[in-house]
Design an enzyme around this catalytic site. Structure first.
Site, PDB file in Angstrom:
ATOM      1  N   GLU A 236       0.800  -1.233   0.000  1.00 50.88           N
ATOM      2  CA  GLU A 236       0.000   0.000   0.000  1.00 50.88           C
ATOM      3  C   GLU A 236       0.830   1.279   0.000  1.00 50.88           C
ATOM      4  O   GLU A 236       0.622   2.163   0.834  1.00 50.88           O
ATOM      5  CB  GLU A 236      -0.976  -0.029   1.191  1.00 50.88           C
ATOM      6  CG  GLU A 236      -1.913  -1.233   1.121  1.00 50.88           C
ATOM      7  CD  GLU A 236      -2.798  -1.414   2.352  1.00 50.88           C
ATOM      8  OE1 GLU A 236      -2.804  -0.533   3.227  1.00 50.88           O
ATOM      9  OE2 GLU A 236      -3.482  -2.446   2.428  1.00 50.88           O
TER      10      GLU A 236
ATOM     11  N   GLU B  46      -6.345 -10.644  -1.341  1.00 51.96           N
ATOM     12  CA  GLU B  46      -7.144 -10.432  -0.124  1.00 51.96           C
ATOM     13  C   GLU B  46      -8.623 -10.387  -0.498  1.00 51.96           C
ATOM     14  O   GLU B  46      -9.368  -9.511  -0.062  1.00 51.96           O
ATOM     15  CB  GLU B  46      -6.717  -9.123   0.573  1.00 51.96           C
ATOM     16  CG  GLU B  46      -5.236  -9.072   0.879  1.00 51.96           C
ATOM     17  CD  GLU B  46      -4.793  -7.855   1.693  1.00 51.96           C
ATOM     18  OE1 GLU B  46      -5.660  -7.111   2.203  1.00 51.96           O
ATOM     19  OE2 GLU B  46      -3.569  -7.658   1.824  1.00 51.96           O
TER      20      GLU B  46
HETATM   21  O1  9MR Z   1      -7.508  -8.151   8.404  1.00 55.51           O
HETATM   22  C1  9MR Z   1      -6.599  -7.337   9.092  1.00 55.51           C
HETATM   23  C2  9MR Z   1      -7.217  -6.851  10.394  1.00 55.51           C
HETATM   24  O2  9MR Z   1      -7.391  -7.943  11.287  1.00 55.51           O
HETATM   25  C3  9MR Z   1      -6.352  -5.794  11.030  1.00 55.51           C
HETATM   26  O3  9MR Z   1      -7.019  -5.246  12.151  1.00 55.51           O
HETATM   27  C4  9MR Z   1      -6.026  -4.717  10.024  1.00 55.51           C
HETATM   28  C5  9MR Z   1      -5.140  -3.699  10.681  1.00 55.51           C
HETATM   29  O4  9MR Z   1      -4.396  -2.984   9.855  1.00 55.51           O
HETATM   30  O5  9MR Z   1      -5.405  -5.271   8.884  1.00 55.51           O
HETATM   31  C6  9MR Z   1      -6.241  -6.151   8.205  1.00 55.51           C
HETATM   32  O6  9MR Z   1      -5.606  -6.645   7.040  1.00 55.51           O
HETATM   33  C7  9MR Z   1      -5.285  -5.685   6.059  1.00 55.51           C
HETATM   34  C8  9MR Z   1      -4.048  -6.173   5.351  1.00 55.51           C
HETATM   35  O7  9MR Z   1      -3.016  -6.397   6.275  1.00 55.51           O
HETATM   36  C9  9MR Z   1      -3.588  -5.189   4.290  1.00 55.51           C
HETATM   37  N1  9MR Z   1      -4.659  -4.875   3.380  1.00 55.51           N
HETATM   38  C10 9MR Z   1      -5.916  -4.487   3.964  1.00 55.51           C
HETATM   39  C11 9MR Z   1      -6.362  -5.541   4.982  1.00 55.51           C
HETATM   40  C12 9MR Z   1      -7.726  -5.199   5.545  1.00 55.51           C
HETATM   41  O8  9MR Z   1      -7.635  -4.019   6.277  1.00 55.51           O
END
Ligand code: 9MR
Length: 383
Positions: free
Chosen positions: A161, A266
């Site tokens: 990102e 994802e």
């Molecule tokens: O699914 C993840 C969630 O449990 C966390 O709280 C969050 C915190 O940043 O991150 C989520 O996963 C993310 C991933 O690492 C990067 N792309 C977006 C995902 C959804 O937010």
């Protein structure tokens, strides 16, 4: 007498109460339900995101279910900097080591997630004022983790990102202090520390034209510097009202023409009202809860269930069309109960974004996905 009759009634009803919930889940485990990883084994690797409870196999049903359906996983949180490197020079490898052990036990590929990301950074990094300290962290972090798990993780999301929606570079702490070339340097460091590991750039909304152009510029820059990048991960956090099939198709074509593999890393499709009006995953965007934003607490209406199934069917048809360019499809969660979309962009909702329901039962979307393959094969066979 009444008591006896009530007992008999209860005994008769028990299987009816228990089986609709248990039976399909048991089937999904014991082999009556098709397995995604088997059905698509000649096309792409099928992955999921796993949380700590799942890695530690605390729920026996989940423990049996996961390796049957998926051949790869991405740790949802436990390899992020805040977890694995909580203080300057102090690493906490215990969860990551369990992740490796789990993957070896079940012969599942790990996509390491993630080396460099502006979010979920430890406090000591967020407080860093000077460039030199941040650069030391940057180099040590990537080198230590990538080399420790060399040969154990199949791939890394090296940078996650880094782009804004308009395709320019996000003004993260890394860009601010190290300059835009930090992305190139991150890939170079990862390549040095883990020469045999696949290296990816991962982002959401990069199927959209402006952001896609930014991602292409980034990849070209890495390649022009003589540094290896093996793939681009399109995260695929979409909303049921706007799954951007055209943009996705164009992105598969444009990204793969750079000589890298394309992945959907994802995947999930939100079915709930969208108060922020955008696909994606900008976790800094949040909205307060109100009941109107959470309309399906007691179940998803059939019309939406079919619409979701249709969206997944369209997506998998497209994925199969370009199976030579796509190496992996990873769902962001095992079942609807695990999804981060129950808490974003509004906390505490009941969402239904995945292929399996909260009891591991396959949803209509699952069968539509499976059917894309069967029908595809049939069509090929009849020609
Ligand atoms: O699914 C993840 C969630 O449990 C966390 O709280 C969050 C915190 O940043 O991150 C989520 O996963 C993310 C991933 O690492 C990067 N792309 C977006 C995902 C959804 O937010």
């Amino acid at each position: 007498m009444k008591k006896v009759r009530r007992c008999i009634l209860l005994v008769c009803l028990l299987p009816v109460i228990v089986f609709p919930i248990r039976l399909p889940a048991q089937q999904a485990i014991t082999g009556k339900t098709p397995s995604l990883k088997e059905v698509f084994k000649d096309d792409f690797v099928i992955g999921t995101a796993l949380n700590r409870t799942q890695i530690e196999e605390r729920d026996p049903l989940a423990a049996a279910f996961i390796p049957r359906q998926f051949s790869a996983f991405t740790p949802e949180n436990d390899m992020k900097a805040v977890m694995i490197h909580p203080q300057w020079g102090t690493y906490n490898f215990s969860e990551a080591d369990k992740i490796i052990a789990y993957s070896q036990k079940h012969h599942m590929r790990i996509n390491g997630h993630t080396l460099i990301w502006h979010s979920q950074l430890p406090v000591f990094v967020r407080r860093m004022q000077d460039k030199d300290s941040l650069h030391r962290f940057f180099v040590e972090h990537i080198s230590t983790i990538a080399s420790r798990y060399k040969g154990k993780v199949y791939s890394w999301d090296v940078v996650n990102e880094a782009l804004n929606e308009d395709g320019t570079m996000r003004n993260s702490i890394f860009r601010e202090k190290l300059g835009e070339d930090y992305v190139v340097e991150a890939f170079k460091l990862a390549q040095q520390a883990a020469p045999g590991t696949m290296l990816y750039y991962n982002d959401y909304n990069i199927e959209r034209p402006e952001k896609r152009a930014g991602a292409i510029t980034l990849v070209k820059k890495i390649q022009a510097a003589g540094v290896r990048i093996d793939g681009i991960g399109i995260q695929g956090h979409w909303h049921i009202d706007q799954v951007p099939l055209k943009d996705i198709e164009q992105s598969i074509l444009e990204f793969s023409s750079l000589g890298v593999k394309v992945m959907f890393t994802e995947l999930d499709i939100s079915v709930l009202p969208d108060p922020i009006g955008s696909n994606g995953a900008d976790i800094s965007q949040n909205t307060a809860y109100n009941a109107a934003l959470n309309p399906y607490v007691n179940g998803l209406p059939d019309s939406l269930q079919s619409k979701l199934a249709g969206s997944y069917e369209d997506l998998f048809r497209l994925f199969l069309k370009y199976k030579n360019k796509i190496s992996r499809i990873t769902f962001w969660g095992v079942n609807d109960g695990n999804s981060w979309l129950n808490n974003w962009p509004v906390r505490g909702r009941t969402n239904y974004p995945l292929l399996f329901d909260r009891h591991f039962n396959p949803k209509p979307a699952f069968y539509k996905v499976i059917a894309t393959k069967t029908r595809n094969t049939d069509r090929t066979a009849s020609h």
